[in-house]
Enzyme design. Structure first.
Site, mmCIF file in Angstrom:
data_model
loop_
_atom_site.group_PDB
_atom_site.id
_atom_site.type_symbol
_atom_site.label_atom_id
_atom_site.label_comp_id
_atom_site.label_asym_id
_atom_site.label_seq_id
_atom_site.Cartn_x
_atom_site.Cartn_y
_atom_site.Cartn_z
ATOM 1 N N HIS A 78 0.840 -1.189 0.000
ATOM 2 C CA HIS A 78 0.000 0.000 0.000
ATOM 3 C C HIS A 78 0.882 1.248 0.000
ATOM 4 O O HIS A 78 2.050 1.194 0.394
ATOM 5 C CB HIS A 78 -0.931 -0.014 1.204
ATOM 6 C CG HIS A 78 -2.012 -1.047 1.102
ATOM 7 N ND1 HIS A 78 -3.035 -1.144 2.000
ATOM 8 C CD2 HIS A 78 -2.231 -2.028 0.179
ATOM 9 C CE1 HIS A 78 -3.838 -2.128 1.654
ATOM 10 N NE2 HIS A 78 -3.366 -2.689 0.554
ATOM 11 N N GLU A 80 0.943 3.920 1.839
ATOM 12 C CA GLU A 80 1.490 4.328 3.135
ATOM 13 C C GLU A 80 2.565 3.358 3.609
ATOM 14 O O GLU A 80 3.547 3.755 4.238
ATOM 15 C CB GLU A 80 0.387 4.530 4.186
ATOM 16 C CG GLU A 80 -0.570 3.390 4.375
ATOM 17 C CD GLU A 80 -1.791 3.418 3.486
ATOM 18 O OE1 GLU A 80 -2.912 3.354 4.024
ATOM 19 O OE2 GLU A 80 -1.647 3.462 2.248
ATOM 20 N N CYS A 106 -6.214 1.059 5.506
ATOM 21 C CA CYS A 106 -6.864 -0.193 5.889
ATOM 22 C C CYS A 106 -6.422 -0.527 7.319
ATOM 23 O O CYS A 106 -5.538 0.135 7.870
ATOM 24 C CB CYS A 106 -6.473 -1.315 4.919
ATOM 25 S SG CYS A 106 -4.747 -1.837 5.042
ATOM 26 N N CYS A 109 -2.584 -1.296 7.624
ATOM 27 C CA CYS A 109 -1.765 -0.082 7.547
ATOM 28 C C CYS A 109 -1.942 0.761 8.802
ATOM 29 O O CYS A 109 -0.991 1.372 9.288
ATOM 30 C CB CYS A 109 -2.106 0.720 6.298
ATOM 31 S SG CYS A 109 -1.503 -0.046 4.771
#
Length: 155
Positions: A78, A80, A106, A109
């Protein structure tokens, strides 16, 4: 002559995150992230497979990469995660940092964001809406444990 409006740092960083999202090779979603500390950019990221592997839009242009057991991308990081991993790899402290991301984190994360000490997260769009989930679990988690989470609204 009318004086030009000076953009806020929030606007600059979210605009940059949106532009970074366009670098993504994912065929499912394009997400960008900017990690800042004291008004300085410390790391950037966008979603996709680890550097040096492949580009999903080139290898699987119609379907994207294979799915994992939960139906998610099996190879992608992802946005991040990419920003946090780069900062970590380069010895940059994220304690007290602010994260700007185009899609709310999510739950996985969110746990990483909390663990590395990021204190504020701005997001543009809802992960729950994108995934058709009942709630933004990542946002709920971060707020529960004291991270300030703000839905970015450019006015």
């Amino acid at each position: 002559m009318e004086k030009e409006t000076i953009p806020s740092f929030d606007a600059i960083y979210m605009d940059l995150a949106s532009k970074l999202a366009k670098r993504s090779h994912c065929v499912k979603a394009h997400v960008g992230a900017v990690l800042t500390k004291e008004t300085r950019i410390v790391s950037l990221g966008y979603n996709g497979p680890p550097a040096g592997t492949h580009n999903c839009d080139e290898e699987w242009p119609e379907t994207g990469c294979p799915r994992d057991s939960k139906g998610s991308c099996s190879l992608a990081l992802h946005a991040e995660q990419n920003a946090i991993l780069y900062a970590s790899k380069n010895g940059i402290s994220m304690d007290g940092a602010t994260l700007y991301v185009t899609l709310s984190p999510c739950i996985s994360c969110a746990r990483v964001i909390f663990t590395v000490g990021i204190k504020k997260v701005f997001f543009k769009d809802s992960y729950a809406d994108f995934k058709k989930l009942p709630s933004d679990e990542g946002v709920d988690f971060l707020r529960k444990f004291g991270v300030e989470v703000i839905k970015y609204n450019h006015t």
